[in-house]
Design a protein around this motif. Structure first.
Motif, PDB file in Angstrom:
ATOM      1  N   TRP A 232       0.845  -1.193   0.000  1.00  0.00           N
ATOM      2  CA  TRP A 232       0.000   0.000   0.000  1.00  0.00           C
ATOM      3  C   TRP A 232       0.882   1.244   0.000  1.00  0.00           C
ATOM      4  O   TRP A 232       1.907   1.295   0.686  1.00  0.00           O
ATOM      5  CB  TRP A 232      -0.903  -0.007   1.228  1.00  0.00           C
ATOM      6  CG  TRP A 232      -2.104  -0.893   1.075  1.00  0.00           C
ATOM      7  CD1 TRP A 232      -2.109  -2.249   0.931  1.00  0.00           C
ATOM      8  CD2 TRP A 232      -3.451  -0.471   1.041  1.00  0.00           C
ATOM      9  NE1 TRP A 232      -3.386  -2.713   0.813  1.00  0.00           N
ATOM     10  CE2 TRP A 232      -4.245  -1.627   0.891  1.00  0.00           C
ATOM     11  CE3 TRP A 232      -4.105   0.746   1.136  1.00  0.00           C
ATOM     12  CZ2 TRP A 232      -5.634  -1.590   0.824  1.00  0.00           C
ATOM     13  CZ3 TRP A 232      -5.491   0.801   1.089  1.00  0.00           C
ATOM     14  CH2 TRP A 232      -6.242  -0.359   0.915  1.00  0.00           C
TER      15      TRP A 232
ATOM     16  N   GLU B 204      -0.565   7.279   0.069  1.00  0.00           N
ATOM     17  CA  GLU B 204      -1.774   7.937  -0.451  1.00  0.00           C
ATOM     18  C   GLU B 204      -2.989   7.031  -0.256  1.00  0.00           C
ATOM     19  O   GLU B 204      -4.066   7.486   0.168  1.00  0.00           O
ATOM     20  CB  GLU B 204      -1.582   8.253  -1.938  1.00  0.00           C
ATOM     21  CG  GLU B 204      -2.726   9.068  -2.536  1.00  0.00           C
ATOM     22  CD  GLU B 204      -2.585   9.226  -4.055  1.00  0.00           C
ATOM     23  OE1 GLU B 204      -3.500   9.787  -4.672  1.00  0.00           O
ATOM     24  OE2 GLU B 204      -1.561   8.764  -4.605  1.00  0.00           O
ATOM     25  N   GLU B 205      -2.813   5.771  -0.555  1.00  0.00           N
ATOM     26  CA  GLU B 205      -3.907   4.815  -0.362  1.00  0.00           C
ATOM     27  C   GLU B 205      -4.273   4.710   1.120  1.00  0.00           C
ATOM     28  O   GLU B 205      -5.453   4.651   1.472  1.00  0.00           O
ATOM     29  CB  GLU B 205      -3.499   3.440  -0.912  1.00  0.00           C
ATOM     30  CG  GLU B 205      -3.452   3.354  -2.423  1.00  0.00           C
ATOM     31  CD  GLU B 205      -2.950   1.990  -2.897  1.00  0.00           C
ATOM     32  OE1 GLU B 205      -3.582   1.406  -3.788  1.00  0.00           O
ATOM     33  OE2 GLU B 205      -1.927   1.513  -2.363  1.00  0.00           O
TER      34      GLU B 205
ATOM     35  N   HIS C 164      -3.944   6.985   3.375  1.00  0.00           N
ATOM     36  CA  HIS C 164      -4.670   8.196   3.771  1.00  0.00           C
ATOM     37  C   HIS C 164      -6.113   8.149   3.298  1.00  0.00           C
ATOM     38  O   HIS C 164      -7.032   8.511   4.034  1.00  0.00           O
ATOM     39  CB  HIS C 164      -3.958   9.436   3.214  1.00  0.00           C
ATOM     40  CG  HIS C 164      -2.704   9.769   3.967  1.00  0.00           C
ATOM     41  ND1 HIS C 164      -1.546  10.177   3.337  1.00  0.00           N
ATOM     42  CD2 HIS C 164      -2.401   9.717   5.291  1.00  0.00           C
ATOM     43  CE1 HIS C 164      -0.602  10.382   4.253  1.00  0.00           C
ATOM     44  NE2 HIS C 164      -1.088  10.102   5.436  1.00  0.00           N
ATOM     45  N   LYS C 165      -6.317   7.683   2.109  1.00  0.00           N
ATOM     46  CA  LYS C 165      -7.681   7.568   1.585  1.00  0.00           C
ATOM     47  C   LYS C 165      -8.520   6.637   2.461  1.00  0.00           C
ATOM     48  O   LYS C 165      -9.657   6.946   2.820  1.00  0.00           O
ATOM     49  CB  LYS C 165      -7.648   7.037   0.147  1.00  0.00           C
ATOM     50  CG  LYS C 165      -7.321   8.079  -0.909  1.00  0.00           C
ATOM     51  CD  LYS C 165      -7.420   7.458  -2.303  1.00  0.00           C
ATOM     52  CE  LYS C 165      -7.093   8.485  -3.382  1.00  0.00           C
ATOM     53  NZ  LYS C 165      -7.107   7.886  -4.740  1.00  0.00           N
ATOM     54  N   LEU C 166      -7.909   5.511   2.785  1.00  0.00           N
ATOM     55  CA  LEU C 166      -8.635   4.520   3.583  1.00  0.00           C
ATOM     56  C   LEU C 166      -8.922   5.058   4.985  1.00  0.00           C
ATOM     57  O   LEU C 166     -10.048   4.938   5.494  1.00  0.00           O
ATOM     58  CB  LEU C 166      -7.812   3.222   3.665  1.00  0.00           C
ATOM     59  CG  LEU C 166      -8.450   2.064   4.420  1.00  0.00           C
ATOM     60  CD1 LEU C 166      -9.808   1.686   3.826  1.00  0.00           C
ATOM     61  CD2 LEU C 166      -7.535   0.833   4.391  1.00  0.00           C
TER      62      LEU C 166
ATOM     63  N   SER D 285      -9.057   8.181   6.073  1.00  0.00           N
ATOM     64  CA  SER D 285     -10.011   9.300   6.110  1.00  0.00           C
ATOM     65  C   SER D 285     -11.437   8.826   5.821  1.00  0.00           C
ATOM     66  O   SER D 285     -12.389   9.307   6.427  1.00  0.00           O
ATOM     67  CB  SER D 285      -9.585  10.388   5.124  1.00  0.00           C
ATOM     68  OG  SER D 285      -9.420   9.843   3.841  1.00  0.00           O
ATOM     69  N   PHE D 286     -11.545   7.837   4.956  1.00  0.00           N
ATOM     70  CA  PHE D 286     -12.889   7.326   4.673  1.00  0.00           C
ATOM     71  C   PHE D 286     -13.468   6.636   5.906  1.00  0.00           C
ATOM     72  O   PHE D 286     -14.634   6.842   6.255  1.00  0.00           O
ATOM     73  CB  PHE D 286     -12.842   6.346   3.493  1.00  0.00           C
ATOM     74  CG  PHE D 286     -14.198   5.836   3.106  1.00  0.00           C
ATOM     75  CD1 PHE D 286     -14.990   6.559   2.220  1.00  0.00           C
ATOM     76  CD2 PHE D 286     -14.691   4.651   3.637  1.00  0.00           C
ATOM     77  CE1 PHE D 286     -16.252   6.099   1.860  1.00  0.00           C
ATOM     78  CE2 PHE D 286     -15.955   4.197   3.282  1.00  0.00           C
ATOM     79  CZ  PHE D 286     -16.731   4.917   2.393  1.00  0.00           C
TER      80      PHE D 286
ATOM     81  N   ALA E  93     -14.295   5.019  -1.467  1.00  0.00           N
ATOM     82  CA  ALA E  93     -13.103   5.721  -0.978  1.00  0.00           C
ATOM     83  C   ALA E  93     -12.146   6.074  -2.104  1.00  0.00           C
ATOM     84  O   ALA E  93     -11.116   6.709  -1.865  1.00  0.00           O
ATOM     85  CB  ALA E  93     -12.387   4.848   0.065  1.00  0.00           C
ATOM     86  N   GLY E  94     -12.483   5.669  -3.291  1.00  0.00           N
ATOM     87  CA  GLY E  94     -11.614   5.979  -4.424  1.00  0.00           C
ATOM     88  C   GLY E  94     -10.360   5.139  -4.466  1.00  0.00           C
ATOM     89  O   GLY E  94      -9.306   5.611  -4.886  1.00  0.00           O
ATOM     90  N   LEU E  95     -10.496   3.916  -4.041  1.00  0.00           N
ATOM     91  CA  LEU E  95      -9.332   3.017  -4.016  1.00  0.00           C
ATOM     92  C   LEU E  95      -9.489   1.920  -5.064  1.00  0.00           C
ATOM     93  O   LEU E  95     -10.590   1.381  -5.250  1.00  0.00           O
ATOM     94  CB  LEU E  95      -9.184   2.370  -2.628  1.00  0.00           C
ATOM     95  CG  LEU E  95      -8.735   3.300  -1.512  1.00  0.00           C
ATOM     96  CD1 LEU E  95      -9.014   2.664  -0.150  1.00  0.00           C
ATOM     97  CD2 LEU E  95      -7.252   3.624  -1.647  1.00  0.00           C
TER      98      LEU E  95
ATOM     99  N   CYS F  91      -8.613  -4.008   1.670  1.00  0.00           N
ATOM    100  CA  CYS F  91      -8.824  -2.833   2.521  1.00  0.00           C
ATOM    101  C   CYS F  91      -9.030  -3.255   3.978  1.00  0.00           C
ATOM    102  O   CYS F  91      -8.483  -2.651   4.894  1.00  0.00           O
ATOM    103  CB  CYS F  91     -10.033  -2.039   2.038  1.00  0.00           C
ATOM    104  SG  CYS F  91      -9.815  -1.290   0.421  1.00  0.00           S
TER     105      CYS F  91
END
Length: 364
Positions: A17, A20-21, A23-25, A27-28, A44-46, A53
Motif C-alpha cells: 500500500w 496515499e492509499e 490516507h484515503k482509507l 479518512s474514509f 473511498a476511491g481506491l 482494505c
DNA sequence: AAACGCCGCAACCGCCGAGGT
DNA sequence: AACCTCGGCGGTTGCGGCGTT
C-alpha cells in the motif's frame, strides 16, 4: 441468485500500500466507520479489493494497534495461550490488546517457534520432543554393556508407554531429575493425581510403576560412547516393537490418547489437563504472571506450576525462554553430560535403525 | 563495493461458516 | 434449495532490509 461479485478482479491493485492509499482509507473510515468492505474501495476511491482494505485496516492502520517489539509478558502470554488454544491466532490476539492476529502469528513463526525448537520443545504440543537421545542411550548402553540386565520385554513395555506423549513427558522429566527429586516428583505426582483429570483417566498405579521402571532402567544403565556392530538384531527387535506400537496406535483411534482429525492435530485430547499438573517447561521458576489475562474455562492453567516450582526443572530445560542468546545455550535435551561422540553415536542409531515406515513426524 | 544469503513482516491466498438473494 | 458474497481465519509467499563474505 446470489449477490454480484464484490469486486472486479481486473483493475484491482495488489501489493504494498502507498501512503496515499493509506490516507484515503483512513479518512474514509474516520468519516463513515469500518464495515461494508465490499463497497468501501469504490466509495473511498481506491483501486483495491474490499478484502485487501479490511486487512490493511485491521492489521496495520487501526489506531489502537500497538507497534514495536513484544514484551516479555506478552511473549509469555502468547506461549501459554498457544499451548491451550493452538494456532487460534485471533483468539490469542483477543487477549493481547493492541496486537493483531497477523502480528502474533508472524512473531510466533519467526521467533518463538524457533526458540522452542532450540530448547527441545515441540512448538505444536508444547511438550519436550520425543526423547530419542535417552531412549537410544539405553539401547546403546545395553549394547556396550552386555552384562547389564536389560530385559527386552521391560524395555518394550516402557517404549509402549513412552508412545503416550503425556507419559513421555513425565518420563522425560523424571529421567532428568536427580534421585531425591525424582522420588519427590513421583510422590507429588501420586498425590496430585487426585486433582488431575488426565491422571484420573489413567491406571495410576500402573502408570507410576511404568515410570519407576523406566527411571530405574535409566539409572542402572551406565553411559556409553560406542556401539558394536554385532548387535543389530537387538536394535531390530526394538525398532520392530516401536513400529508395532506405532501401527497399533495409528489404527486404534480409541487408544489412550485420541488423535484429532489430522496429523498436525496430533495432540492428546487431555493435553490441557496434563498441563495443569506438569512442571512448567518454559520458565524455570518464574511465578505465574499476574498480568496474564484470565482464561475463563482454562482458569486452572495459571496455577499449574505452583506445586512444582521447587523441582529442578532447570535440568529439563536449561535455558530460560528469554535467554539472551538461546542459540548458544546448551539445551538439556542434549544432556549436559553428553559428549560429541555420544551424540554422534545416537545419530548413527537414529539414522540407520529406525525403519522408514515409521513416521517420526507424527510423534513430534 | 558488490554479491549473496538470511530474516522479518506485510500482504495475499484459499478455505470456511453464516447469511443474503 | 441452490448459489453466492461477506467476514474471518490460518497458512503461505515475496520483497526489502540487513549482515556476512
Amino acid at each position: 441468485m446470489g449477490r454480484v461479485p464484490c469486486c472486479d478482479k481486473n483493475g484491482v491493485k495488489k501489493g504494498p500500500w502507498t501512503t496515499e492509499e493509506d490516507h484515503k482509507l483512513i479518512s474514509f473510515i474516520q468519516l463513515h466507520g469500518p464495515g461494508n468492505w465490499r463497497s468501501l474501495p469504490k466509495n473511498a476511491g481506491l483501486q483495491r479489493c474490499g478484502k485487501s482494505c479490511r486487512l490493511r485496516w485491521t492489521n496495520y492502520l487501526r489506531p489502537d494497534i500497538k507497534r514495536g517489539r513484544f514484551s516479555f509478558e506478552e511473549e509469555e502470554t502468547i506461549i501459554q495461550l498457544h499451548s491451550i488454544l493452538g494456532n487460534k491466532w485471533s483468539a490469542i490476539a483477543a487477549r493481547l490488546p493492541g496486537r493483531t492476529d497477523n502480528e502474533i502469528k508472524n512473531y510466533w513463526n519467526t521467533h518463538i517457534r524457533k526458540r522452542l525448537l532450540v530448547n527441545g520443545i515441540d512448538p505444536v504440543t508444547h511438550a519436550p520432543r520425543l526423547d530419542l537421545l535417552d531412549l537410544s542411550s539405553i539401547i546403546s548402553s545395553a549394547l556396550c554393556n552386555p552384562s547389564t540386565l536389560l530385559n527386552l520385554s521391560t524395555l518394550a513395555g516402557n517404549t509402549q508407554a513412552l508412545l503416550n506423549p503425556n507419559i513421555l513427558r513425565l518420563a522425560t522429566t523424571l529421567s532428568s531429575l536427580k534421585q531425591e527429586n525424582s522420588d519427590m516428583f513421583l510422590q507429588k505426582l501420586q498425590e496430585n493425581q487426585l486433582f488431575n483429570p488426565l491422571l484420573q483417566n489413567q491406571d495410576v498405579p500402573a502408570l507410576l510403576s511404568q515410570l519407576r521402571q523406566f527411571h530405574n532402567l535409566v539409572q542402572q544403565v551406565p553411559a556409553c560412547t560406542t556401539a558394536t556392530a554385532s548387535t543389530g538384531g537387538f536394535i531390530d527387535q526394538t525398532t520392530q516393537v516401536m513400529q508395532a506400537n506405532v501401527e497399533g496406535f495409528s489404527s486404534n483411534p480409541t487408544s489412550t490418547f485420541s488423535c484429532q482429525d489430522s496429523p498436525e492435530n496430533f495432540v492428546p485430547s487431555s493435553l490441557n489437563e496434563s498441563l495443569v499438573s506438569l512442571p512448567n517447561f518454559y520458565c524455570n521458576s518464574t511465578p505465574p504472571d499476574p498480568t496474564v489475562p484470565e482464561l475463563g474455562e482454562y482458569s486452572g492453567f495459571q496455577s499449574a506450576n505452583i506445586g512444582y516450582q521447587n523441582f529442578s526443572i532447570d535440568s529439563v530445560i536449561s535455558t530460560p525462554l528469554m535467554s539472551p542468546d538461546p542459540l548458544n545455550s546448551s539445551s538439556t535435551y542434549l544432556n549436559s553430560s553428553s559428549t560429541e561422540d555420544e551424540r554422534e553415536c545416537y545419530s548413527r542409531f537414529l539414522k540407520f535403525e529406525i525403519p522408514e515406515s515409521l513416521d517420526i513426524d507424527d510423534f513430534l
